[in-house]
Design a protein around this motif. Structure first.
Motif, PDB file in Angstrom:
ATOM      1  N   LEU A 188      13.597 -71.402  -1.111  1.00 29.47           N
ATOM      2  CA  LEU A 188      14.092 -72.497  -0.275  1.00 29.47           C
ATOM      3  C   LEU A 188      13.065 -72.880   0.791  1.00 29.47           C
ATOM      4  CD1 LEU A 188      17.846 -71.488   0.162  1.00 29.47           C
ATOM      5  CD2 LEU A 188      16.883 -73.237  -1.343  1.00 29.47           C
ATOM      6  N   ALA A 189      12.391 -71.894   1.365  1.00 31.07           N
ATOM      7  CA  ALA A 189      11.371 -72.184   2.380  1.00 31.07           C
ATOM      8  C   ALA A 189      10.206 -72.953   1.777  1.00 31.07           C
ATOM      9  CB  ALA A 189      10.881 -70.883   3.009  1.00 31.07           C
ATOM     10  N   ILE A 190       9.819 -72.580   0.573  1.00 34.85           N
ATOM     11  CA  ILE A 190       8.732 -73.288  -0.107  1.00 34.85           C
ATOM     12  C   ILE A 190       9.140 -74.722  -0.413  1.00 34.85           C
ATOM     13  CG2 ILE A 190       7.401 -73.388  -2.255  1.00 34.85           C
ATOM     14  CD1 ILE A 190       7.431 -70.270  -2.179  1.00 34.85           C
ATOM     15  N   LEU A 191      10.352 -74.898  -0.930  1.00 30.94           N
ATOM     16  CA  LEU A 191      10.841 -76.252  -1.224  1.00 30.94           C
ATOM     17  C   LEU A 191      10.908 -77.096   0.044  1.00 30.94           C
ATOM     18  CD1 LEU A 191      13.679 -75.518  -3.799  1.00 30.94           C
ATOM     19  CD2 LEU A 191      11.541 -76.728  -4.234  1.00 30.94           C
ATOM     20  N   GLU A 192      11.407 -76.510   1.113  1.00 34.33           N
ATOM     21  CA  GLU A 192      11.523 -77.238   2.370  1.00 34.33           C
ATOM     22  C   GLU A 192      10.143 -77.611   2.908  1.00 34.33           C
ATOM     23  OE1 GLU A 192      14.626 -77.094   5.977  1.00 34.33           O
ATOM     24  OE2 GLU A 192      13.620 -75.201   5.541  1.00 34.33           O
ATOM     25  N   ALA A 193       9.190 -76.689   2.818  1.00 31.37           N
ATOM     26  CA  ALA A 193       7.825 -76.964   3.276  1.00 31.37           C
ATOM     27  C   ALA A 193       7.184 -78.081   2.459  1.00 31.37           C
ATOM     28  CB  ALA A 193       6.984 -75.701   3.195  1.00 31.37           C
ATOM     29  N   ALA A 194       7.582 -78.195   1.200  1.00 33.24           N
ATOM     30  CA  ALA A 194       7.049 -79.249   0.333  1.00 33.24           C
ATOM     31  C   ALA A 194       7.752 -80.582   0.553  1.00 33.24           C
ATOM     32  CB  ALA A 194       7.166 -78.832  -1.127  1.00 33.24           C
ATOM     33  N   GLY A 195       8.761 -80.603   1.406  1.00 32.02           N
ATOM     34  CA  GLY A 195       9.438 -81.853   1.724  1.00 32.02           C
ATOM     35  C   GLY A 195      10.705 -82.131   0.932  1.00 32.02           C
ATOM     36  N   TYR A 196      11.180 -81.148   0.196  1.00 31.61           N
ATOM     37  CA  TYR A 196      12.396 -81.340  -0.582  1.00 31.61           C
ATOM     38  C   TYR A 196      13.621 -81.005   0.273  1.00 31.61           C
ATOM     39  CZ  TYR A 196       9.204 -81.756  -4.442  1.00 31.61           C
ATOM     40  OH  TYR A 196       8.195 -82.179  -5.260  1.00 31.61           O
ATOM     41  N   PRO A 197      14.731 -81.708   0.038  1.00 33.06           N
ATOM     42  CA  PRO A 197      15.933 -81.527   0.867  1.00 33.06           C
ATOM     43  C   PRO A 197      16.651 -80.213   0.569  1.00 33.06           C
ATOM     44  CG  PRO A 197      16.397 -83.032  -0.916  1.00 33.06           C
ATOM     45  CD  PRO A 197      14.924 -82.698  -1.004  1.00 33.06           C
ATOM     46  N   VAL A 198      16.617 -79.295   1.479  1.00 30.48           N
ATOM     47  CA  VAL A 198      17.185 -77.977   1.262  1.00 30.48           C
ATOM     48  C   VAL A 198      18.440 -77.698   2.081  1.00 30.48           C
ATOM     49  CG1 VAL A 198      16.661 -75.511   1.400  1.00 30.48           C
ATOM     50  CG2 VAL A 198      14.923 -77.098   0.612  1.00 30.48           C
ATOM     51  N   PRO A 199      18.697 -78.369   3.196  1.00 34.65           N
ATOM     52  CA  PRO A 199      19.811 -77.979   4.066  1.00 34.65           C
ATOM     53  C   PRO A 199      21.156 -77.804   3.360  1.00 34.65           C
ATOM     54  CG  PRO A 199      18.488 -79.631   5.150  1.00 34.65           C
ATOM     55  CD  PRO A 199      17.958 -79.497   3.747  1.00 34.65           C
ATOM     56  N   ALA A 200      21.423 -78.558   2.314  1.00 32.12           N
ATOM     57  CA  ALA A 200      22.713 -78.458   1.632  1.00 32.12           C
ATOM     58  C   ALA A 200      22.898 -77.119   0.927  1.00 32.12           C
ATOM     59  CB  ALA A 200      22.854 -79.583   0.622  1.00 32.12           C
ATOM     60  N   LEU A 201      21.822 -76.406   0.675  1.00 38.68           N
ATOM     61  CA  LEU A 201      21.929 -75.136  -0.047  1.00 38.68           C
ATOM     62  C   LEU A 201      21.780 -73.918   0.849  1.00 38.68           C
ATOM     63  CD1 LEU A 201      19.855 -75.957  -3.216  1.00 38.68           C
ATOM     64  CD2 LEU A 201      22.315 -75.909  -2.964  1.00 38.68           C
ATOM     65  N   ARG A 202      21.694 -74.100   2.140  1.00 39.34           N
ATOM     66  CA  ARG A 202      21.453 -72.976   3.057  1.00 39.34           C
ATOM     67  C   ARG A 202      22.553 -71.915   2.985  1.00 39.34           C
ATOM     68  NH1 ARG A 202      16.939 -72.743   5.306  1.00 39.34           N
ATOM     69  NH2 ARG A 202      15.876 -74.603   5.980  1.00 39.34           N
ATOM     70  N   GLU A 203      23.796 -72.319   2.824  1.00 40.24           N
ATOM     71  CA  GLU A 203      24.886 -71.341   2.775  1.00 40.24           C
ATOM     72  C   GLU A 203      25.480 -71.313   1.377  1.00 40.24           C
ATOM     73  OE1 GLU A 203      27.760 -71.718   5.885  1.00 40.24           O
ATOM     74  OE2 GLU A 203      26.270 -72.544   7.245  1.00 40.24           O
TER      75      GLU A 203
ATOM     76  N   MET B   6      11.391 -63.696  -6.973  1.00 35.18           N
ATOM     77  CA  MET B   6      11.143 -64.233  -5.652  1.00 35.18           C
ATOM     78  C   MET B   6      12.498 -64.438  -4.971  1.00 35.18           C
ATOM     79  SD  MET B   6       9.074 -67.746  -4.634  1.00 35.18           S
ATOM     80  CE  MET B   6       7.559 -67.191  -5.354  1.00 35.18           C
ATOM     81  N   PRO B   7      12.632 -63.961  -3.751  1.00 33.69           N
ATOM     82  CA  PRO B   7      13.903 -64.106  -3.037  1.00 33.69           C
ATOM     83  C   PRO B   7      14.271 -65.577  -2.836  1.00 33.69           C
ATOM     84  CG  PRO B   7      12.439 -62.582  -1.889  1.00 33.69           C
ATOM     85  CD  PRO B   7      11.655 -63.211  -2.983  1.00 33.69           C
ATOM     86  N   VAL B   8      15.567 -65.843  -2.855  1.00 32.94           N
ATOM     87  CA  VAL B   8      16.069 -67.213  -2.718  1.00 32.94           C
ATOM     88  C   VAL B   8      15.585 -67.843  -1.415  1.00 32.94           C
ATOM     89  CG1 VAL B   8      18.149 -68.606  -2.461  1.00 32.94           C
ATOM     90  CG2 VAL B   8      18.068 -66.789  -4.175  1.00 32.94           C
ATOM     91  N   ARG B   9      15.584 -67.081  -0.326  1.00 32.65           N
ATOM     92  CA  ARG B   9      15.143 -67.644   0.961  1.00 32.65           C
ATOM     93  C   ARG B   9      13.710 -68.126   0.891  1.00 32.65           C
ATOM     94  NH1 ARG B   9      16.780 -63.277   5.286  1.00 32.65           N
ATOM     95  NH2 ARG B   9      16.033 -62.018   3.589  1.00 32.65           N
ATOM     96  N   ARG B  10      12.894 -67.373   0.181  1.00 26.12           N
ATOM     97  CA  ARG B  10      11.482 -67.768   0.065  1.00 26.12           C
ATOM     98  C   ARG B  10      11.339 -69.049  -0.754  1.00 26.12           C
ATOM     99  NH1 ARG B  10       6.494 -63.962  -1.838  1.00 26.12           N
ATOM    100  NH2 ARG B  10       4.879 -65.355  -1.117  1.00 26.12           N
TER     101      ARG B  10
END
Length: 87
Positions: free
Chosen positions: A7-22, A1-5
């Protein structure tokens, strides 16, 4: 599964993702531990909510409702319903 996907799933579930965007930014070990803490919290909340359910699952058999129907109505497996009733 691609990393972006992921991260999108984690973010949709309410987990903090912004720190890993780059790549190369953020504190990955701290992020992982934070996600673990959130999952632990969610499990604890589930445990609190589920405490009264065991008694509820025992009621159908006492009034003649089959395990199979209780499982279908609750969305649980028959084995789970049977195990809860035994205890």
């Amino acid at each position: 599964m691609p990393v972006r996907r992921v991260l999108a799933i984690l973010e949709a579930a309410g987990y903090p993702v912004p720190a890993l965007r780059e790549p190369g930014t953020g504190d990955y070990p701290a992020f992982v531990e934070h996600v673990r803490d959130l999952v632990r919290r969610d499990l604890a909340e589930y445990g609190i909510q589920a405490r009264g359910c065991d008694r509820l699952l025992a009621r159908p058999t006492s009034v003649g409702i089959a395990e199979r129907e209780a499982a279908r109505l609750t969305g649980l497996s028959r084995n789970t319903v049977r195990e809860v009733i035994r205890t």
